[in-house]
Write an enzyme that holds these catalytic residues in place. Structure first.
Site, PDB file in Angstrom:
ATOM      1  N   GLY A  22      29.497  42.266  25.873  1.00  0.00           N
ATOM      2  CA  GLY A  22      30.731  42.687  26.527  1.00  0.00           C
ATOM      3  C   GLY A  22      31.519  41.491  27.012  1.00  0.00           C
ATOM      4  O   GLY A  22      30.989  40.371  27.088  1.00  0.00           O
ATOM      5  N   SER A  26      32.183  42.054  32.319  1.00  0.00           N
ATOM      6  CA  SER A  26      32.108  43.491  31.962  1.00  0.00           C
ATOM      7  C   SER A  26      30.944  44.214  32.625  1.00  0.00           C
ATOM      8  O   SER A  26      30.883  45.441  32.629  1.00  0.00           O
ATOM      9  CB  SER A  26      32.013  43.636  30.433  1.00  0.00           C
ATOM     10  OG  SER A  26      30.891  42.907  29.932  1.00  0.00           O
ATOM     11  N   GLY A  27      29.961  43.439  33.154  1.00  0.00           N
ATOM     12  CA  GLY A  27      28.836  44.071  33.845  1.00  0.00           C
ATOM     13  C   GLY A  27      27.499  43.882  33.139  1.00  0.00           C
ATOM     14  O   GLY A  27      26.539  44.621  33.394  1.00  0.00           O
ATOM     15  N   GLU A  46      22.244  35.312  30.917  1.00  0.00           N
ATOM     16  CA  GLU A  46      22.685  34.057  30.305  1.00  0.00           C
ATOM     17  C   GLU A  46      22.283  32.861  31.176  1.00  0.00           C
ATOM     18  O   GLU A  46      22.433  32.909  32.388  1.00  0.00           O
ATOM     19  CB  GLU A  46      24.208  34.076  30.112  1.00  0.00           C
ATOM     20  CG  GLU A  46      24.590  34.588  28.761  1.00  0.00           C
ATOM     21  CD  GLU A  46      26.086  34.761  28.583  1.00  0.00           C
ATOM     22  OE1 GLU A  46      26.811  34.937  29.566  1.00  0.00           O
ATOM     23  OE2 GLU A  46      26.529  34.728  27.444  1.00  0.00           O
ATOM     24  N   ARG A 102      24.084  38.812  25.610  1.00  0.00           N
ATOM     25  CA  ARG A 102      24.705  38.198  24.456  1.00  0.00           C
ATOM     26  C   ARG A 102      23.654  37.658  23.473  1.00  0.00           C
ATOM     27  O   ARG A 102      22.453  37.626  23.760  1.00  0.00           O
ATOM     28  CB  ARG A 102      25.715  37.119  24.852  1.00  0.00           C
ATOM     29  CG  ARG A 102      26.925  37.649  25.621  1.00  0.00           C
ATOM     30  CD  ARG A 102      28.163  36.827  25.363  1.00  0.00           C
ATOM     31  NE  ARG A 102      29.331  37.397  26.035  1.00  0.00           N
ATOM     32  CZ  ARG A 102      29.815  36.939  27.189  1.00  0.00           C
ATOM     33  NH1 ARG A 102      29.220  35.931  27.808  1.00  0.00           N
ATOM     34  NH2 ARG A 102      30.876  37.503  27.750  1.00  0.00           N
ATOM     35  N   ARG A 163      37.571  38.163  41.323  1.00  0.00           N
ATOM     36  CA  ARG A 163      36.888  38.564  42.576  1.00  0.00           C
ATOM     37  C   ARG A 163      35.512  37.896  42.672  1.00  0.00           C
ATOM     38  O   ARG A 163      35.096  37.449  43.722  1.00  0.00           O
ATOM     39  CB  ARG A 163      36.774  40.100  42.595  1.00  0.00           C
ATOM     40  CG  ARG A 163      36.519  40.687  43.967  1.00  0.00           C
ATOM     41  CD  ARG A 163      36.795  42.195  44.019  1.00  0.00           C
ATOM     42  NE  ARG A 163      36.262  42.928  42.898  1.00  0.00           N
ATOM     43  CZ  ARG A 163      37.020  43.669  42.074  1.00  0.00           C
ATOM     44  NH1 ARG A 163      38.317  43.716  42.217  1.00  0.00           N
ATOM     45  NH2 ARG A 163      36.481  44.320  41.054  1.00  0.00           N
ATOM     46  N   ARG A 164      34.827  37.786  41.535  1.00  0.00           N
ATOM     47  CA  ARG A 164      33.485  37.170  41.515  1.00  0.00           C
ATOM     48  C   ARG A 164      33.573  35.705  41.933  1.00  0.00           C
ATOM     49  O   ARG A 164      32.691  35.178  42.562  1.00  0.00           O
ATOM     50  CB  ARG A 164      32.871  37.313  40.125  1.00  0.00           C
ATOM     51  CG  ARG A 164      31.528  36.664  39.937  1.00  0.00           C
ATOM     52  CD  ARG A 164      30.903  37.002  38.593  1.00  0.00           C
ATOM     53  NE  ARG A 164      31.666  36.459  37.474  1.00  0.00           N
ATOM     54  CZ  ARG A 164      31.361  36.720  36.189  1.00  0.00           C
ATOM     55  NH1 ARG A 164      30.342  37.532  35.910  1.00  0.00           N
ATOM     56  NH2 ARG A 164      32.081  36.209  35.213  1.00  0.00           N
ATOM     57  N   GLU A 169      35.569  29.452  36.314  1.00  0.00           N
ATOM     58  CA  GLU A 169      36.416  30.505  35.714  1.00  0.00           C
ATOM     59  C   GLU A 169      37.698  30.757  36.503  1.00  0.00           C
ATOM     60  O   GLU A 169      38.464  31.667  36.195  1.00  0.00           O
ATOM     61  CB  GLU A 169      35.609  31.798  35.596  1.00  0.00           C
ATOM     62  CG  GLU A 169      34.371  31.673  34.719  1.00  0.00           C
ATOM     63  CD  GLU A 169      33.419  32.852  34.865  1.00  0.00           C
ATOM     64  OE1 GLU A 169      32.496  32.964  34.045  1.00  0.00           O
ATOM     65  OE2 GLU A 169      33.603  33.675  35.816  1.00  0.00           O
TER      66      GLU A 169
HETATM   67  N1  LIG Z   1      31.386  49.008  36.675  1.00  0.00           N
HETATM   68  C1  LIG Z   1      31.759  48.081  37.594  1.00  0.00           C
HETATM   69  N2  LIG Z   1      32.707  48.385  38.509  1.00  0.00           N
HETATM   70  C2  LIG Z   1      33.111  47.456  39.409  1.00  0.00           C
HETATM   71  N3  LIG Z   1      32.598  46.205  39.505  1.00  0.00           N
HETATM   72  C3  LIG Z   1      31.641  45.870  38.615  1.00  0.00           C
HETATM   73  C4  LIG Z   1      31.171  46.770  37.621  1.00  0.00           C
HETATM   74  N4  LIG Z   1      30.218  46.124  36.883  1.00  0.00           N
HETATM   75  C5  LIG Z   1      30.099  44.883  37.394  1.00  0.00           C
HETATM   76  N5  LIG Z   1      30.937  44.719  38.443  1.00  0.00           N
HETATM   77  C6  LIG Z   1      31.151  43.525  39.263  1.00  0.00           C
HETATM   78  O1  LIG Z   1      31.941  42.657  38.443  1.00  0.00           O
HETATM   79  C7  LIG Z   1      31.412  41.316  38.461  1.00  0.00           C
HETATM   80  C8  LIG Z   1      30.882  40.982  37.075  1.00  0.00           C
HETATM   81  O2  LIG Z   1      29.674  41.691  36.853  1.00  0.00           O
HETATM   82  P1  LIG Z   1      28.526  40.962  36.014  1.00  0.00           P
HETATM   83  O3  LIG Z   1      27.373  41.902  35.899  1.00  0.00           O
HETATM   84  O4  LIG Z   1      28.284  39.603  36.557  1.00  0.00           O
HETATM   85  O5  LIG Z   1      29.266  40.839  34.595  1.00  0.00           O
HETATM   86  P2  LIG Z   1      28.921  39.866  33.356  1.00  0.00           P
HETATM   87  O6  LIG Z   1      27.466  39.524  33.429  1.00  0.00           O
HETATM   88  O7  LIG Z   1      29.268  40.718  32.152  1.00  0.00           O
HETATM   89  O8  LIG Z   1      29.830  38.686  33.491  1.00  0.00           O
HETATM   90  C9  LIG Z   1      30.333  41.313  39.540  1.00  0.00           C
HETATM   91  O9  LIG Z   1      30.937  40.911  40.757  1.00  0.00           O
HETATM   92  C10 LIG Z   1      29.882  42.762  39.605  1.00  0.00           C
HETATM   93  O10 LIG Z   1      29.403  43.102  40.896  1.00  0.00           O
HETATM   94  N1  LIG Z   2      33.455  29.836  24.827  1.00  0.00           N
HETATM   95  C1  LIG Z   2      32.322  30.504  25.089  1.00  0.00           C
HETATM   96  N2  LIG Z   2      32.099  30.937  26.346  1.00  0.00           N
HETATM   97  C2  LIG Z   2      30.953  31.617  26.540  1.00  0.00           C
HETATM   98  C3  LIG Z   2      30.011  31.899  25.519  1.00  0.00           C
HETATM   99  N3  LIG Z   2      28.978  32.614  26.073  1.00  0.00           N
HETATM  100  C4  LIG Z   2      29.281  32.768  27.374  1.00  0.00           C
HETATM  101  N4  LIG Z   2      30.452  32.145  27.655  1.00  0.00           N
HETATM  102  C5  LIG Z   2      31.069  31.985  28.986  1.00  0.00           C
HETATM  103  C6  LIG Z   2      31.839  33.165  29.440  1.00  0.00           C
HETATM  104  C7  LIG Z   2      31.668  33.117  30.940  1.00  0.00           C
HETATM  105  O1  LIG Z   2      32.589  32.225  31.536  1.00  0.00           O
HETATM  106  C8  LIG Z   2      30.263  32.548  31.121  1.00  0.00           C
HETATM  107  C9  LIG Z   2      29.158  33.564  31.305  1.00  0.00           C
HETATM  108  O2  LIG Z   2      29.473  34.737  30.659  1.00  0.00           O
HETATM  109  P1  LIG Z   2      29.534  36.155  31.459  1.00  0.00           P
HETATM  110  O3  LIG Z   2      30.201  37.066  30.495  1.00  0.00           O
HETATM  111  O4  LIG Z   2      28.103  36.506  31.746  1.00  0.00           O
HETATM  112  O5  LIG Z   2      30.307  35.957  32.718  1.00  0.00           O
HETATM  113  O6  LIG Z   2      29.992  31.819  29.905  1.00  0.00           O
HETATM  114  C10 LIG Z   2      30.268  31.397  24.199  1.00  0.00           C
HETATM  115  O7  LIG Z   2      29.494  31.563  23.236  1.00  0.00           O
HETATM  116  N5  LIG Z   2      31.420  30.700  24.058  1.00  0.00           N
END
Ligand SMILES: Nc1ncnc2c1ncn2[C@@H]1O[C@H](COP(=O)(O)OP(=O)(O)O)[C@@H](O)[C@H]1O
Ligand SMILES: Nc1nc2c(ncn2[C@H]2C[C@H](O)[C@@H](COP(=O)(O)O)O2)c(=O)[nH]1
Length: 226
Positions: A22, A26-27, A46, A102, A163-164, A169
């Protein structure tokens, strides 16, 4: 030792492999934590800690500071860390499911493709990365059994990412999340070689968790045990 026992090899069936996919924010990590309660599941979020300290270099920060200059380096390192996670044998034999955030397929068909489209990668760099992917795909079993796609809207994840508040980022524009979204849609609407379970992850976390609960049997390949 008799002949059979000398030649007999215990060929252990590899665990069910599920990749949580995602857009940024995306969560995915939240989803992986939801499955912490299952002791037969080995899970990997990750390895940001690795990417932030490659012999003292924060590759994630460098990448976001100048994708044109650093994406080639970053994608190489990401490929290495994903290969280690995706192809390593489980730490113990009661692991029947391997869940990770991923995949090598995602880097290859999502982020690397986007980097090429945006001209962050010149063709020699792109072709070099593809040679690595092709070689490791031939030599190692990187196959997936299921992709769980947490489908979101770019605007929704951009607000979550802001917000995170990860330092690296902080300047990520909505446009980039739109590009990553489009790359995911293009990849996962093609033939990816395994089933894709799509979950609407724009919704509040409680509703997403209801879906994770509803589909647990499928997500854990029918192997789940508490
Ligand atoms: N369904 C949701 N609704 C609102 N906030 C969410 C939801 N899923 C995740 N979050 C929040 O959004 C941020 C990103 O979630 P995270 O699990 O770290 O996503 P990713 O690993 O895909 O980057 C975190 O602060 C988390 O608490
Ligand atoms: N350019 C790329 N960025 C990547 C890749 N895999 C992860 N990422 C980045 C995206 C986010 O800033 C961070 C962690 O990912 P989350 O989705 O968990 O927030 O790393 C990649 O292959 N290429």
């Amino acid at each position: 030792m008799n002949t059979i026992s000398k030649t007999a090899r215990i060929v252990r069936k590899r665990p069910f492999r599920v990749s949580i996919e995602g857009n940024i924010g995306s969560g995915k990590s939240t989803c992986i934590k939801f499955f912490n309660k299952f002791h037969n599941v080995e899970h990997h979020t990750e390895p940001l800690h690795e990417w932030r300290d490659v012999s003292g270099h924060n590759l994630l920060s460098l990448m976001y500071s100048d994708q044109k200059k650093w994406i080639f380096t970053f994608q190489h390192y990401v490929h290495l860390s994903r290969l280690k996670i995706q192809t390593s044998h489980p730490c113990n034999s009661n692991i029947t499911v391997k869940m990770f955030e991923r995949s090598v397929q995602n880097s290859r068909y999502c982020f690397v493709e986007n980097a090429r489209r945006q001209n962050f990668l010149e063709d020699p760099e792109y072709q070099t990365l593809l040679a690595w992917y092709d070689y490791t795909e031939k030599c190692l079993d990187t196959s997936l059994d299921l992709i769980v796609y947490l489908k979101t809207s770019p605007q929704v994840v951009w607000e979550r990412v802001m917000r995170r508040g990860r330092a690296e980022e902080s300047e990520v524009p909505l446009e980039y999340l739109q590009q990553v979204h489009d790359s995911y849609e293009s990849w996962l609407n093609s033939e990816v070689g395994c089933e894709v379970l799509t979950i609407d992850a724009d919704r509040p976390i409680d509703l997403v968790k209801e879906d994770l609960d509803r589909y647990t049997y499928k997500i854990l390949g029918g192997n789940h045990t508490n």
